[in-house]
Design a protein around this motif. Sequence first.
Motif, PDB file in Angstrom:
ATOM      1  N   ARG A 183     -18.268  -4.187  -2.815  1.00  0.00           N
ATOM      2  CA  ARG A 183     -18.725  -3.377  -1.690  1.00  0.00           C
ATOM      3  C   ARG A 183     -17.853  -2.137  -1.523  1.00  0.00           C
ATOM      4  N   ASP A 184     -16.528  -2.343  -1.535  1.00  0.00           N
ATOM      5  CA  ASP A 184     -15.585  -1.238  -1.425  1.00  0.00           C
ATOM      6  C   ASP A 184     -14.182  -1.784  -1.631  1.00  0.00           C
ATOM      7  N   ILE A 185     -13.235  -0.869  -1.767  1.00  0.00           N
ATOM      8  CA  ILE A 185     -11.828  -1.233  -1.925  1.00  0.00           C
ATOM      9  C   ILE A 185     -11.016  -0.611  -0.806  1.00  0.00           C
ATOM     10  N   ARG A 186     -10.013  -1.342  -0.327  1.00  0.00           N
ATOM     11  CA  ARG A 186      -9.093  -0.861   0.696  1.00  0.00           C
ATOM     12  C   ARG A 186      -7.669  -0.932   0.150  1.00  0.00           C
ATOM     13  N   ARG A 187      -6.836   0.012   0.611  1.00  0.00           N
ATOM     14  CA  ARG A 187      -5.429   0.011   0.239  1.00  0.00           C
ATOM     15  C   ARG A 187      -4.621   0.097   1.530  1.00  0.00           C
ATOM     16  N   GLY A 188      -4.082  -1.060   1.968  1.00  0.00           N
ATOM     17  CA  GLY A 188      -3.426  -1.115   3.262  1.00  0.00           C
ATOM     18  C   GLY A 188      -1.962  -0.724   3.246  1.00  0.00           C
ATOM     19  N   GLY A 189      -1.262  -1.011   2.148  1.00  0.00           N
ATOM     20  CA  GLY A 189       0.141  -0.646   2.054  1.00  0.00           C
ATOM     21  C   GLY A 189       1.120  -1.740   2.415  1.00  0.00           C
ATOM     22  N   SER A 190       0.633  -2.940   2.737  1.00  0.00           N
ATOM     23  CA  SER A 190       1.506  -4.078   3.016  1.00  0.00           C
ATOM     24  C   SER A 190       0.877  -5.316   2.398  1.00  0.00           C
ATOM     25  N   ALA A 191       1.495  -5.850   1.352  1.00  0.00           N
ATOM     26  CA  ALA A 191       0.964  -7.033   0.687  1.00  0.00           C
ATOM     27  C   ALA A 191       0.869  -8.215   1.639  1.00  0.00           C
ATOM     28  N   ALA A 192       1.890  -8.389   2.476  1.00  0.00           N
ATOM     29  CA  ALA A 192       1.889  -9.524   3.411  1.00  0.00           C
ATOM     30  C   ALA A 192       0.690  -9.461   4.348  1.00  0.00           C
ATOM     31  N   LEU A 193       0.394  -8.269   4.875  1.00  0.00           N
ATOM     32  CA  LEU A 193      -0.735  -8.136   5.788  1.00  0.00           C
ATOM     33  C   LEU A 193      -2.060  -8.232   5.041  1.00  0.00           C
ATOM     34  N   ASP A 194      -2.131  -7.725   3.809  1.00  0.00           N
ATOM     35  CA  ASP A 194      -3.357  -7.877   3.033  1.00  0.00           C
ATOM     36  C   ASP A 194      -3.686  -9.354   2.821  1.00  0.00           C
ATOM     37  N   LEU A 195      -2.678 -10.154   2.492  1.00  0.00           N
ATOM     38  CA  LEU A 195      -2.906 -11.590   2.316  1.00  0.00           C
ATOM     39  C   LEU A 195      -3.343 -12.248   3.614  1.00  0.00           C
ATOM     40  N   CYS A 196      -2.741 -11.831   4.721  1.00  0.00           N
ATOM     41  CA  CYS A 196      -3.153 -12.362   6.024  1.00  0.00           C
ATOM     42  C   CYS A 196      -4.565 -11.919   6.377  1.00  0.00           C
ATOM     43  N   ASP A 197      -4.954 -10.712   5.961  1.00  0.00           N
ATOM     44  CA  ASP A 197      -6.310 -10.239   6.219  1.00  0.00           C
ATOM     45  C   ASP A 197      -7.341 -11.044   5.444  1.00  0.00           C
ATOM     46  N   VAL A 198      -6.986 -11.527   4.252  1.00  0.00           N
ATOM     47  CA  VAL A 198      -7.872 -12.451   3.551  1.00  0.00           C
ATOM     48  C   VAL A 198      -8.017 -13.738   4.364  1.00  0.00           C
ATOM     49  N   ALA A 199      -6.899 -14.240   4.871  1.00  0.00           N
ATOM     50  CA  ALA A 199      -6.931 -15.466   5.672  1.00  0.00           C
ATOM     51  C   ALA A 199      -7.779 -15.294   6.923  1.00  0.00           C
ATOM     52  N   ALA A 200      -7.715 -14.116   7.535  1.00  0.00           N
ATOM     53  CA  ALA A 200      -8.416 -13.865   8.799  1.00  0.00           C
ATOM     54  C   ALA A 200      -9.860 -13.418   8.604  1.00  0.00           C
ATOM     55  N   GLY A 201     -10.314 -13.305   7.364  1.00  0.00           N
ATOM     56  CA  GLY A 201     -11.685 -12.886   7.112  1.00  0.00           C
ATOM     57  C   GLY A 201     -11.900 -11.391   7.207  1.00  0.00           C
ATOM     58  N   ARG A 202     -10.834 -10.615   7.189  1.00  0.00           N
ATOM     59  CA  ARG A 202     -10.953  -9.155   7.253  1.00  0.00           C
ATOM     60  C   ARG A 202     -11.097  -8.536   5.866  1.00  0.00           C
ATOM     61  N   LEU A 203     -10.737  -9.287   4.848  1.00  0.00           N
ATOM     62  CA  LEU A 203     -10.975  -8.931   3.455  1.00  0.00           C
ATOM     63  C   LEU A 203     -11.564 -10.152   2.752  1.00  0.00           C
ATOM     64  N   ASP A 204     -12.433  -9.902   1.764  1.00  0.00           N
ATOM     65  CA  ASP A 204     -12.943 -10.998   0.945  1.00  0.00           C
ATOM     66  C   ASP A 204     -11.987 -11.334  -0.184  1.00  0.00           C
ATOM     67  N   GLY A 205     -11.143 -10.377  -0.547  1.00  0.00           N
ATOM     68  CA  GLY A 205     -10.196 -10.612  -1.620  1.00  0.00           C
ATOM     69  C   GLY A 205      -9.125  -9.543  -1.647  1.00  0.00           C
ATOM     70  N   TYR A 206      -8.077  -9.815  -2.378  1.00  0.00           N
ATOM     71  CA  TYR A 206      -6.958  -8.883  -2.523  1.00  0.00           C
ATOM     72  C   TYR A 206      -6.278  -9.178  -3.846  1.00  0.00           C
ATOM     73  N   TYR A 207      -5.905  -8.115  -4.563  1.00  0.00           N
ATOM     74  CA  TYR A 207      -5.159  -8.300  -5.809  1.00  0.00           C
ATOM     75  C   TYR A 207      -4.117  -7.202  -5.933  1.00  0.00           C
ATOM     76  N   GLU A 208      -3.037  -7.508  -6.652  1.00  0.00           N
ATOM     77  CA  GLU A 208      -2.004  -6.516  -6.910  1.00  0.00           C
ATOM     78  C   GLU A 208      -1.072  -7.030  -7.996  1.00  0.00           C
ATOM     79  N   ARG A 209      -0.557  -6.086  -8.783  1.00  0.00           N
ATOM     80  CA  ARG A 209       0.475  -6.392  -9.781  1.00  0.00           C
ATOM     81  C   ARG A 209       1.801  -5.859  -9.285  1.00  0.00           C
ATOM     82  N   GLY A 210       2.894  -6.546  -9.670  1.00  0.00           N
ATOM     83  CA  GLY A 210       4.216  -6.013  -9.414  1.00  0.00           C
ATOM     84  C   GLY A 210       4.847  -6.445  -8.115  1.00  0.00           C
TER      85      GLY A 210
END
Length: 266
Positions: A183-210
């Motif tokens: 659908r689209d991609i988002r770049r939030g700038g905080s891995a911890a919050l991105d993972l929490c957003d997956v938990a909260a249903g605000r993202l369907d997925g998240y990936y990152e290297r490094g």
Amino acid sequence: MSEELKAELLAVGLDAARQAGALLRDGRPADLAVAATKTSPIDVVTEMDIAAEKLITGILAERRPADGLLGEEGADTPGTSGVRWVVDPLDGTVNYLYGLPSWGVSIAAEYGGETVVGVVAAPMRGETYHAVLGGGAWLDGARLACRAAAPLDQALVGTGFGYLQSRRAHQAEVAARIIPLVRDIRRGGSAALDLCDVAAGRLDGYYERGLNPWDLAAGDLIAREAGALTGGRPGERASGELVLAATPAVFASLQPLLDEAGAWHD
């Protein structure tokens, strides 16, 4: 590990994260300066970042003196209790430096190499996430659940980019391959919050290297306890090579695509 010990670790983690979050929120100077650099001039360490880790390590030393500690800003002690804290005092440092709200304090407790407690405080959101292994994921008293199953082309996916230019160029190529499929991609700038957003249903997925252990330890547990799947390359755990967290349906579709695109290398 007993439920009593889990509860104690959670209480300590919540207290430390909230105190550090308040320090960062209320103590941010108007003329915030860069204290040092990490991997490149873009990746900054702020004075407040260092102050927050000192506050957290002080709380842990007072309340859990026998525990080990791994912290982003240099703390690394083995401990004797079998418990190790993995601390990112300020995840989203660049956001914080620029006055953007997407930053947080991430604190996890490991026992026997397994994360058993995770806390992420997001002061500018007024939110604190936490999870205990086997006890679900929570946001300020409300139980979290990742989004219901959706096909990949309806998935909102978060990602992040490294600070080294060579890595960023390859990550942009991977994102270009993924964008037409979701659908689209988002770049939030905080891995911890991105993972929490997956938990909260605000993202369907998240990936990152490094990512480093302190970037993902708490958020990975929170996402899993909310029903998401987490991992790296097929058959592997989440690591610095690749982190993927998503609803089960999106995980099953996205993981092989990321592997094929070479998201795990620079």
